[in-house]
Design a protein around this motif. Structure first.
Motif, PDB file in Angstrom:
ATOM      1  N   LYS A 362      60.693   0.362  24.992  1.00 55.49           N
ATOM      2  CA  LYS A 362      61.764   1.150  25.603  1.00 55.49           C
ATOM      3  C   LYS A 362      62.853   1.485  24.594  1.00 55.49           C
ATOM      4  CE  LYS A 362      64.810   1.358  29.613  1.00 55.49           C
ATOM      5  NZ  LYS A 362      65.312   0.649  30.823  1.00 55.49           N
ATOM      6  N   ILE A 541      57.591  12.355  38.668  1.00 48.77           N
ATOM      7  CA  ILE A 541      57.684  11.046  38.032  1.00 48.77           C
ATOM      8  C   ILE A 541      57.791   9.956  39.086  1.00 48.77           C
ATOM      9  CG2 ILE A 541      59.155   9.595  36.595  1.00 48.77           C
ATOM     10  CD1 ILE A 541      59.842  12.097  34.989  1.00 48.77           C
ATOM     11  N   ARG A 545      55.242   6.856  39.418  1.00 50.41           N
ATOM     12  CA  ARG A 545      55.748   5.500  39.198  1.00 50.41           C
ATOM     13  C   ARG A 545      55.614   4.639  40.455  1.00 50.41           C
ATOM     14  NH1 ARG A 545      55.547   7.801  35.155  1.00 50.41           N
ATOM     15  NH2 ARG A 545      57.030   7.849  33.405  1.00 50.41           N
ATOM     16  N   THR A 685      64.030   5.172  39.334  1.00 57.13           N
ATOM     17  CA  THR A 685      63.505   6.305  38.581  1.00 57.13           C
ATOM     18  C   THR A 685      64.559   7.386  38.406  1.00 57.13           C
ATOM     19  OG1 THR A 685      61.307   5.842  39.466  1.00 57.13           O
ATOM     20  CG2 THR A 685      61.643   7.993  38.460  1.00 57.13           C
ATOM     21  N   SER A 689      65.962   8.909  35.151  1.00 61.51           N
ATOM     22  CA  SER A 689      65.187  10.145  35.195  1.00 61.51           C
ATOM     23  C   SER A 689      65.234  10.905  33.878  1.00 61.51           C
ATOM     24  CB  SER A 689      65.702  11.042  36.333  1.00 61.51           C
ATOM     25  OG  SER A 689      67.075  11.356  36.134  1.00 61.51           O
ATOM     26  N   GLU A 692      62.867   9.074  31.515  1.00 67.56           N
ATOM     27  CA  GLU A 692      61.481   9.219  31.973  1.00 67.56           C
ATOM     28  C   GLU A 692      60.969  10.630  31.702  1.00 67.56           C
ATOM     29  OE1 GLU A 692      59.478   7.055  33.418  1.00 67.56           O
ATOM     30  OE2 GLU A 692      60.734   5.359  33.992  1.00 67.56           O
ATOM     31  N   ASP A 696      57.952  11.844  29.006  1.00 68.34           N
ATOM     32  CA  ASP A 696      56.797  12.623  29.449  1.00 68.34           C
ATOM     33  C   ASP A 696      56.741  13.976  28.745  1.00 68.34           C
ATOM     34  OD1 ASP A 696      56.019  10.604  31.085  1.00 68.34           O
ATOM     35  OD2 ASP A 696      56.694  11.524  32.947  1.00 68.34           O
TER      36      ASP A 696
END
Length: 778
Positions: A362, A541, A545, A685, A689, A692, A696
């Motif tokens: 991360k 997402i 998830r 999420t 966001s 994430e 992606d």
């Protein structure tokens, strides 16, 4: 008495007569005692049997003195080294500290002056032929590789003496060893900054990587700007000149700057010329060592920062790479070379690729956020997307849509065609669309392997690589689509086989195959179509998830449901196939229907069909069971009809109680927990966001870049990020860079309007401080 060498010079005596002074104290002179003990040890260290003894940890007596780290013990060790320099060769034998030698111990305990003295003693002993070259190789190339050094932070210390000196910022020690490695020196060919013999067996780290892994900006600057680089490394260039005919500069007497510019030579410890971490079979004997080297394989210093998620060190390395173009008053313009950063580079481990890896930590992924260099790395991905990759994205979606449309045409033809013949043309079109889509996806997977640079000596099919590829395939949707491709192929083959039959009903066997094919096709395109759009992408997402968190919960839910269903089945007072049907539970007479009804109760709350009350002359009575399954108005009537019905009544009561508990537990408690779980996943999420979505998006850009790489020359595509260097010579590969400016504050701390600094103020201050510190050394 006795002396534990780890606690030297402390002595424990066992007195017999206990001689004392008049005041009752022991008549012992501590100074004389310690002097006698030191004299005794100096005599003992002349005996080879004593020197070679080891304890349970594998330490020799000399190492025990060093590990104790008492001032008198250190002084005694230095005396022993002068008495016999061969004592410096002491090394831990088998055990948790295997491979650690006397120099390692002194470096860890930060006795820099003692280490410098040891190096000089060894150099003198070598010139006097008291020590052989093999002894020096064993000492300097020996690795601290016991199990103690497999854990952090010891694992990042580099293994060798040179690595340890780098990890503990002993620049003078590093310089002394490198100086002794010049032509004709004692360490000529033994100590280098690039050779595999000086590479850590656990991680593959060279000294420059050790400095990076330990966050040492000072040692990083020292290694990349070594003093007297011309004099120290000229012999290396001359010795390797015949092996590098493609680098004619090395035939002359180059300056330090020319050494640093020779990046392709991979010989010197400059940031732009760090030798990739090459692995040899001898260094891959244990699974653990193999894993660590695979993790860091082929990485340069800049890329190692990204793998470790060290934002501060990565910023520092990028600042180090920046070159000033011009300065006008308070405004300075810099050029940052994107080699090693841009994913379009020659290696498979550039910073942008590392961030997009499936197993990236991360801390590494967070380098895409705006709080790291104001989103510099993310903007590089956006630049690639806007330049050409969005064309490739919509080409992918066109192929997906062509496949889906072909499938839907085949399905609706089979559903509504009046002719009782097989739709061969439509089937062929669906098969061609499937082959096209599959070939395009398979090509992307083969390019992924190629990009890993693992096909030079055969395909590396290690389990770690296979796992990473499966994760990558799942993230990109190929793993899901492969089932759809198989189902489409099976359906088309079945239609071709049954084409001679006249009845459309013979094609009923393909409906479930086509259903799976359409579902996987829609699911894959749904997961990727919104990725370029941040607001819409967050909802996709959330769905992706949520599923991984629901699966463990569903296993618990079905385990609870199964336990209750077994209890309810047991408590129901009815034997299937033997007893007369019960009017009270008319809907539960079939085991299969009972199981289905109970599952529906738990999932959607549909109640069981229980007739527990009977209306007689306007009065409701409890429907008590009787022997013939009939109605008994009161409990007394049930007992009177047959005394054995009291057991049925008890069983029915247990059944009703467990049924109510089942509804409460599964339908209310478990379902609300599931809703809460999904809500927390959504909240988490949404909170992350931005990260994430950017991760992606980065992975999508890297995949599109792989797919477009084959058409670069054919279509004259430019997949690089940054600005091309127009000053490149003809025939040379273009260099790409990023331009940024820095504005100095005025005397009141203002005057920087319109300028957003690329690097943090703390990193810039650190960099300028290191430059000032190294200036007099240079």
């Amino acid at each position: 008495g006795e002396c534990n060498l780890y606690a030297y010079p402390m002595v424990k005596f066992a007195y017999k007569d206990k001689p004392t002074k008049g005041n009752g104290e022991h008549d012992v002179d501590v100074n004389k005692q310690r002097a006698l003990l030191a004299k005794l040890l100096r005599a003992l260290f002349k005996m080879s049997d004593f020197v070679q003894k080891t304890d349970s940890s594998g330490a020799t007596p000399l190492l025990a003195l060093q590990v104790g780290n008492q001032p008198s013990a250190i002084a005694l060790c230095r005396q022993l080294f002068k008495q016999n320099p061969r004592h410096i060769l002491a090394t831990h034998k088998a055990g948790p500290f295997a491979g650690e030698n006397a120099m390692h111990v002194f470096i860890v305990n930060e006795h820099e002056e003692a280490v410098l003295e040891m190096i000089e003693l060894l150099n003198t002993a070598y010139r006097e032929k008291k020590i052989e070259t093999t002894d020096l190789k064993t000492l300097y190339q020996g690795q601290a590789e016991g199990v103690f050094f497999h854990d952090l932070p010891m694992r990042h210390y580099g293994g060798t003496v040179l690595g340890f000196a780098t990890a503990f910022s002993m620049a003078r020690v590093v310089y002394a060893m490198l100086k002794a490695a010049t032509r004709g020196g004692p360490l000529d060919g033994i100590i280098t900054l690039h050779g595999t013999n000086n590479m850590c067996k656990l991680t593959g780290f060279l000294p420059i990587h050790v400095a990076i892994a330990n966050g040492l900006t000072g040692m990083y600057e020292f290694l990349t700007n070594l003093p007297n680089v011309d004099e120290m490394y000229r012999s290396w260039a001359e010795k390797t000149q015949h092996q590098n005919q493609s680098h004619p500069k090395l035939a002359f007497r180059p300056s330090g700057a020319e050494f640093r510019r020779a990046s392709e030579h991979e010989l010197y410890a400059t940031e732009s010329a760090i030798a990739p971490l090459k692995m040899s079979e001898k260094l891959m004997l244990t699974g653990r060592s193999t894993y660590y080297k695979r993790k860091f394989q082929g990485l340069r210093a800049l890329q190692l920062c990204a793998v470790l998620g060290d934002k501060r060190m990565l910023q520092y390395c990028l600042r180090h790479k920046s070159e000033m173009e011009w300065k006008w008053g308070p405004v300075t313009q810099y050029r940052l070379d994107l080699d090693g950063v841009d994913s379009q580079g020659d290696s498979g481990g550039d910073v942008m690729e590392i961030i997009g890896q499936i197993d990236a930590p991360k801390a590494t992924q967070e380098m895409l956020l705006d709080n790291f260099m104001h989103g510099f790395l993310y903007l590089l991905f956006v630049e690639k997307w806007n330049r050409v990759l969005w064309y490739v994205f919509y080409l992918n979606r066109f192929i997906d849509c062509f496949y889906i449309v072909a499938l839907m045409v085949l399905i609706f033809w089979l559903k509504f065609a009046a002719e009782a013949i097989a739709p061969l043309r439509t089937t062929t079109a669906a098969l061609i669309a499937m082959i096209l889509s599959f070939s395009w996806d398979l090509r992307a997977n083969l390019l992924w392997y190629r990009n890993k640079n693992l096909t030079k000596e055969g395909m590396d099919l290690s389990w770690t690589l296979i796992k990473h590829h499966l994760d990558w395939s799942y993230k990109t949707g190929f793993a899901n689509k492969i089932f759809g491709y198989i189902c489409t192929l099976a359906a088309c083959i079945y239609i071709y086989i049954e084409r001679e039959r006249a009845a459309i009903a013979h094609f009923d066997a393909v409906w479930w195959l086509l259903a799976i094919a359409v579902f996987t096709a829609f699911n894959s395109i749904r997961n990727v179509i919104f990725t370029p759009h941040e607001r819409l992408g967050v909802f996709a997402i959330v769905m992706s998830r949520t599923y991984p968190q629901i699966y463990p919960f569903l296993s618990l839910l079905f385990a609870v449901m199964f336990s209750y269903i077994v209890v309810l089945y047991t408590a129901l007072p009815f034997r299937f196939g033997f007893d007369e049907p019960m009017s009270q539970a008319d809907g539960l007479q079939n085991p299969g229907k009972m199981l289905y009804d109970l599952v529906m109760v738990g999932l959607i709350g549909e109640p069981l069909n229980l007739e527990l009350f009977e209306d007689v002359n306007g009065t409701s009575y409890f429907n008590w069971p009787t022997t013939n399954g009939g109605f008994a108005g009161t409990l007394q009537d049930a007992y009177t009809d047959n005394p054995l019905d009291q057991y049925k009544i008890a069983n029915l009561a247990v059944f009703i109680f467990v049924y109510l508990l089942y509804v409460l537990t599964v339908l209310i408690l478990m379902m609300n927990l599931l809703i809460a779980l999904m809500g927390s996943t959504y909240a988490e999420t949404v909170a992350n966001s931005t990260l994430e979505h950017r991760v992606d998006f980065a992975r999508l850009v890297l995949k599109l870049e792989l797919e477009a790489a084959s058409f670069v020359e054919l279509l004259d595509l430019d997949l690089h990020a940054g600005k091309a260097d127009v000053a490149s010579k003809r025939g040379e590969a273009k260099r790409y860079h990023h331009i940024f400016r820095s504005v100095e504050d005025n005397e009141e701390g203002y005057g920087t309007s319109g300028n957003v600094p690329l690097f943090d103020a703390a990193v810039e201050k650190l960099f300028q401080g290191e430059q000032r510190r190294l200036s007099p050394i240079r």
